[in-house]
Design a protein around this motif. Structure first.
Motif, PDB file in Angstrom:
ATOM      1  N   UNK A 380      34.549  56.133  63.067  1.00  0.00           N
ATOM      2  CA  UNK A 380      34.168  55.646  61.750  1.00  0.00           C
ATOM      3  C   UNK A 380      33.244  54.450  61.911  1.00  0.00           C
ATOM      4  N   UNK A 381      32.325  54.292  60.973  1.00  0.00           N
ATOM      5  CA  UNK A 381      31.290  53.273  61.074  1.00  0.00           C
ATOM      6  C   UNK A 381      31.188  52.522  59.753  1.00  0.00           C
ATOM      7  N   UNK A 382      31.292  51.199  59.818  1.00  0.00           N
ATOM      8  CA  UNK A 382      30.993  50.328  58.687  1.00  0.00           C
ATOM      9  C   UNK A 382      29.663  49.669  58.993  1.00  0.00           C
ATOM     10  N   UNK A 383      28.680  49.837  58.120  1.00  0.00           N
ATOM     11  CA  UNK A 383      27.354  49.326  58.458  1.00  0.00           C
ATOM     12  C   UNK A 383      26.688  48.645  57.273  1.00  0.00           C
ATOM     13  N   UNK A 384      25.857  47.670  57.605  1.00  0.00           N
ATOM     14  CA  UNK A 384      24.989  46.985  56.656  1.00  0.00           C
ATOM     15  C   UNK A 384      23.663  46.707  57.355  1.00  0.00           C
ATOM     16  N   UNK A 385      22.606  46.693  56.583  1.00  0.00           N
ATOM     17  CA  UNK A 385      21.284  46.344  57.095  1.00  0.00           C
ATOM     18  C   UNK A 385      20.832  47.269  58.224  1.00  0.00           C
ATOM     19  N   UNK A 386      21.030  48.565  58.015  1.00  0.00           N
ATOM     20  CA  UNK A 386      20.490  49.572  58.929  1.00  0.00           C
ATOM     21  C   UNK A 386      19.352  50.274  58.210  1.00  0.00           C
ATOM     22  N   UNK A 387      18.212  50.297  58.841  1.00  0.00           N
ATOM     23  CA  UNK A 387      17.012  50.836  58.215  1.00  0.00           C
ATOM     24  C   UNK A 387      17.203  52.303  57.821  1.00  0.00           C
ATOM     25  N   UNK A 388      17.051  52.589  56.523  1.00  0.00           N
ATOM     26  CA  UNK A 388      17.125  53.963  56.050  1.00  0.00           C
ATOM     27  C   UNK A 388      18.527  54.481  55.792  1.00  0.00           C
ATOM     28  N   UNK A 389      19.556  53.625  55.914  1.00  0.00           N
ATOM     29  CA  UNK A 389      20.939  54.057  55.675  1.00  0.00           C
ATOM     30  C   UNK A 389      21.569  53.095  54.673  1.00  0.00           C
ATOM     31  N   UNK A 390      22.026  53.566  53.510  1.00  0.00           N
ATOM     32  CA  UNK A 390      22.667  52.666  52.548  1.00  0.00           C
ATOM     33  C   UNK A 390      23.910  52.004  53.145  1.00  0.00           C
ATOM     34  N   UNK A 391      24.117  50.729  52.843  1.00  0.00           N
ATOM     35  CA  UNK A 391      25.324  50.035  53.294  1.00  0.00           C
ATOM     36  C   UNK A 391      26.551  50.847  52.887  1.00  0.00           C
ATOM     37  N   UNK A 392      27.536  50.910  53.778  1.00  0.00           N
ATOM     38  CA  UNK A 392      28.738  51.647  53.418  1.00  0.00           C
ATOM     39  C   UNK A 392      29.616  51.944  54.610  1.00  0.00           C
ATOM     40  N   UNK A 393      30.673  52.724  54.347  1.00  0.00           N
ATOM     41  CA  UNK A 393      31.611  53.189  55.358  1.00  0.00           C
ATOM     42  C   UNK A 393      31.389  54.679  55.568  1.00  0.00           C
ATOM     43  N   UNK A 394      31.299  55.085  56.836  1.00  0.00           N
ATOM     44  CA  UNK A 394      30.928  56.454  57.164  1.00  0.00           C
ATOM     45  C   UNK A 394      31.842  57.016  58.251  1.00  0.00           C
ATOM     46  N   UNK A 395      31.988  58.319  58.264  1.00  0.00           N
ATOM     47  CA  UNK A 395      32.542  59.049  59.401  1.00  0.00           C
ATOM     48  C   UNK A 395      31.367  59.587  60.212  1.00  0.00           C
ATOM     49  N   UNK A 396      31.396  59.363  61.519  1.00  0.00           N
ATOM     50  CA  UNK A 396      30.333  59.877  62.368  1.00  0.00           C
ATOM     51  C   UNK A 396      30.729  61.243  62.917  1.00  0.00           C
ATOM     52  N   UNK A 397      29.832  62.204  62.775  1.00  0.00           N
ATOM     53  CA  UNK A 397      30.048  63.553  63.296  1.00  0.00           C
ATOM     54  C   UNK A 397      29.153  63.740  64.524  1.00  0.00           C
ATOM     55  N   UNK A 398      29.709  63.608  65.722  1.00  0.00           N
ATOM     56  CA  UNK A 398      28.886  63.626  66.934  1.00  0.00           C
ATOM     57  C   UNK A 398      28.091  64.910  67.124  1.00  0.00           C
ATOM     58  N   UNK A 399      28.695  66.064  66.872  1.00  0.00           N
ATOM     59  CA  UNK A 399      27.998  67.329  67.136  1.00  0.00           C
ATOM     60  C   UNK A 399      26.739  67.457  66.287  1.00  0.00           C
ATOM     61  N   UNK A 400      26.805  66.971  65.044  1.00  0.00           N
ATOM     62  CA  UNK A 400      25.661  67.073  64.142  1.00  0.00           C
ATOM     63  C   UNK A 400      24.755  65.849  64.204  1.00  0.00           C
ATOM     64  N   UNK A 401      25.234  64.760  64.802  1.00  0.00           N
ATOM     65  CA  UNK A 401      24.449  63.530  64.806  1.00  0.00           C
ATOM     66  C   UNK A 401      24.259  62.964  63.420  1.00  0.00           C
ATOM     67  N   UNK A 402      25.294  63.089  62.580  1.00  0.00           N
ATOM     68  CA  UNK A 402      25.194  62.678  61.180  1.00  0.00           C
ATOM     69  C   UNK A 402      26.311  61.722  60.794  1.00  0.00           C
ATOM     70  N   UNK A 403      26.018  60.899  59.817  1.00  0.00           N
ATOM     71  CA  UNK A 403      27.022  60.077  59.161  1.00  0.00           C
ATOM     72  C   UNK A 403      27.425  60.725  57.842  1.00  0.00           C
ATOM     73  N   UNK A 404      28.713  60.750  57.565  1.00  0.00           N
ATOM     74  CA  UNK A 404      29.232  61.238  56.282  1.00  0.00           C
ATOM     75  C   UNK A 404      29.787  60.047  55.505  1.00  0.00           C
ATOM     76  N   UNK A 405      29.226  59.781  54.360  1.00  0.00           N
ATOM     77  CA  UNK A 405      29.648  58.619  53.588  1.00  0.00           C
ATOM     78  C   UNK A 405      31.041  58.848  53.006  1.00  0.00           C
ATOM     79  N   UNK A 406      31.936  57.861  53.208  1.00  0.00           N
ATOM     80  CA  UNK A 406      33.285  57.967  52.653  1.00  0.00           C
ATOM     81  C   UNK A 406      33.660  56.754  51.799  1.00  0.00           C
ATOM     82  N   UNK A 407      32.793  55.732  51.745  1.00  0.00           N
ATOM     83  CA  UNK A 407      33.128  54.578  50.919  1.00  0.00           C
ATOM     84  C   UNK A 407      32.120  53.459  51.076  1.00  0.00           C
ATOM     85  N   UNK A 408      32.427  52.327  50.459  1.00  0.00           N
ATOM     86  CA  UNK A 408      31.551  51.169  50.472  1.00  0.00           C
ATOM     87  C   UNK A 408      31.909  50.243  51.632  1.00  0.00           C
ATOM     88  N   UNK A 409      31.025  49.330  51.944  1.00  0.00           N
ATOM     89  CA  UNK A 409      31.274  48.279  52.935  1.00  0.00           C
ATOM     90  C   UNK A 409      30.222  47.199  52.752  1.00  0.00           C
TER      91      UNK A 409
END
Length: 510
Positions: A380-409
């Motif tokens: 899981x990833x909590x991020x802010x100030x990442x270029x092109x990604x809205x601030x928030x809480x995400x689940x990282x899916x390694x096989x797809x190389x994608x973040x799935x948004x699950x909440x705010x941060x």
């Protein structure tokens, strides 16, 4: 005797418990960060051969043998190779003068810089040194011979004849000296043992792969057999994991070993007992090779959560051809615990590259030496100030190389969950590994808890390496409020508990 679920609950950090239980460590009892034998029989090590393979390639390796597909011949194990493996995993790589003292930093991160993880080598005739059982002394940069002879068969039998151990000219054993960490962290040390052994093993396996050696992590072994082989008192120091190195050197049959009890110097003038650590370790032990084989046969993906329907953000990690080519040796020497982060946004692709390389899976005995992603942990990833990604809480899916948004941060949330440590809020990204402790212990017993923490520890070590392979990035491992993190990740991560936290981002290099 305490089981892993009870241990985990009793060592959860909460604001209330910290206020009630925290006691400043007694500086007069601060333990020495080195193990010293009385009258050591030393085998000096030569200079090292710094691994030049790109960091981002070797940390991404999810198979035990990097030459298996190419059908290559295993390189010989010699004294210089042994020296390099030890140095890049647990050696002293940097000394800093300050306040009249010299701080000596090791190759791998360790909680509180207390360096409680020791490294032993069980060597055969093809190991570059005389066959025997050795302790690596990072202070003297030498091997201390504990006993002579080829005793690799003892380890092979203790692992249920695990293939990697049975064919390795050298197997490393990582242990934890409980008091050297418990001096500051008390009962939580049992968790730290697997985190910190994991960072050492991440470096060790990466170095092995950089040198074209077969290398993996072995979590299943008969503990008392290993204790006896190394001459340990498990109430003070216990084995955590093994790492067979190399191949094509079949072990002999197990040999009778006279008990060894090497005399060592005390770490402190006095210590404080922490029986919960001993109980948790003892409850997780395996009795013999047959019990190990049975446990290993039951391992597999347990407790990970299915994908949800949250918004997906592709991270587009760079491929090997265009990724940073910083050599592993340079990365190990560059690694720090970053405490200052810049206001510049973090590149989405650099974040994706770090996460991609660090989470492809750890080659180990629980996955047959060929990992297809993580087994017991979700990321899981909590991020802010990442270029092109809205601030928030995400689940990282390694096989797809994608973040799935699950909440705010936001920065305040990151700081609060990390026990008020400002570095977590200042960092661009907080990466949590999380595991279903209840489900894992139900399926794999207390040994499964060890495996979940160890897998997360190796991922933590790989996050360090993948981060510091980039010129302007930095990061640090941190601790956290367990219950608050779990609540923040609910309902997506219901039932999962945090195992490790890594804060990373653009380093402030002013």
């Amino acid at each position: 005797m305490v089981d892993a679920r009870e241990y985990h609950e009793r060592t959860n950090h909460t604001p209330e418990r910290l206020r009630e239980m925290y006691v400043s460590p007694d500086e007069s009892r601060r333990p020495r960060p080195y193990k010293r034998y009385v009258d050591p029989d030393r085998e000096p090590l030569p200079g090292v051969r710094p691994p030049q393979a790109p960091t981002l390639s070797v940390v991404a390796e999810s198979h035990a043998d990097p030459l298996s597909d190419a059908g290559g011949t295993a390189p010989p194990m010699d004294r210089e190779t042994l020296a390099t493996l030890c140095y890049e995993a647990a050696g002293v790589v940097r000394a800093v003068e300050g306040d009249g003292e010299t701080a000596r930093f090791r190759a791998a991160s360790c909680t509180g810089k207390l360096y409680h993880v020791e490294l032993y080598l069980v060597c055969g005739e093809a190991a570059g040194v005389p066959a025997g059982v050795y302790h690596f002394d990072p202070d003297a940069f030498a091997l201390t011979r504990l006993c002579a002879g080829d005793h690799r068969g003892v380890l092979a039998a203790a692992t249920g004849d695990q293939a990697g151990v049975a064919a390795a000219p050298v197997t490393a054993v990582a242990t934890s000296v409980w008091w050297r960490n418990a001096w500051k962290y008390a009962d939580r040390t049992y968790r730290h043992a697997f985190w910190d052994a994991g960072t050492v093993l991440a470096n060790l396996v990466a170095t092995g792969h950089a040198l074209d050696l077969r290398a993996e992590v072995v979590a299943g072994f008969a503990d008392d057999d290993v204790v006896d082989l190394l001459g340990l008192d498990p109430d003070e120091e216990a084995p955590i994991a093994l790492a067979p190195l190399g191949r094509d050197a079949p072990t002999p049959a197990p040999t009778a070993l006279d008990p060894i009890d090497p005399e060592t110097e005390p770490y402190s003038e006095s210590t404080r007992d922490h029986p919960l650590i001993r109980e948790a370790w003892r409850a997780s032990t395996l009795s013999d090779g047959a019990a190990v084989a049975d446990w290993r046969a039951r391992t597999g993906p347990i407790g990970t959560r299915p994908s949800g329907d949250g918004e997906r953000v592709p991270l587009d990690p760079v491929d090997h051809e265009t990724a940073s080519a910083r050599p592993l040796a340079d990365t190990v020497r560059r690694r720090r615990s970053c405490r200052e982060f810049a206001d510049d946004p973090l590149s989405r692709r650099k974040l994706g590259t770090v996460l991609d390389r660090a989470t492809r899976g750890v080659p180990g005995d629980w996955n047959g030496g060929a990992a297809e992603g993580l087994t017991l942990n979700d990321v899981y990833v909590l991020l802010t100030n990442v270029d092109g990604v809205p601030d928030g809480t995400y689940r990282f899916h390694p096989a797809a190389g994608e973040l799935e948004r699950i909440g705010d941060a936001d920065d305040e949330t990151k700081t609060r969950l990390a026990m008020g440590q400002e570095w977590a809020g200042d960092a661009h990204v907080n990466v949590y590994c999380c595991a279903d402790v209840e489900g894992i212990v139900d399926e794999l017993g207390d040994r499964g808890y060890r495996l979940a923490q160890l897998e997360a520890g190796v991922v933590l070590g790989r996050l360090y390496l993948a981060t510091y392979a980039h010129r302007r990035l930095g990061g640090t491992g941190l601790t956290f409020f367990d219950v608050e993190v779990a609540e923040h990740l609910a309902p997506h991560g219901d039932g999962q508990q945090p195992t490790t936290l890594f804060a990373m981002g653009v380093a402030d290099d002013r």
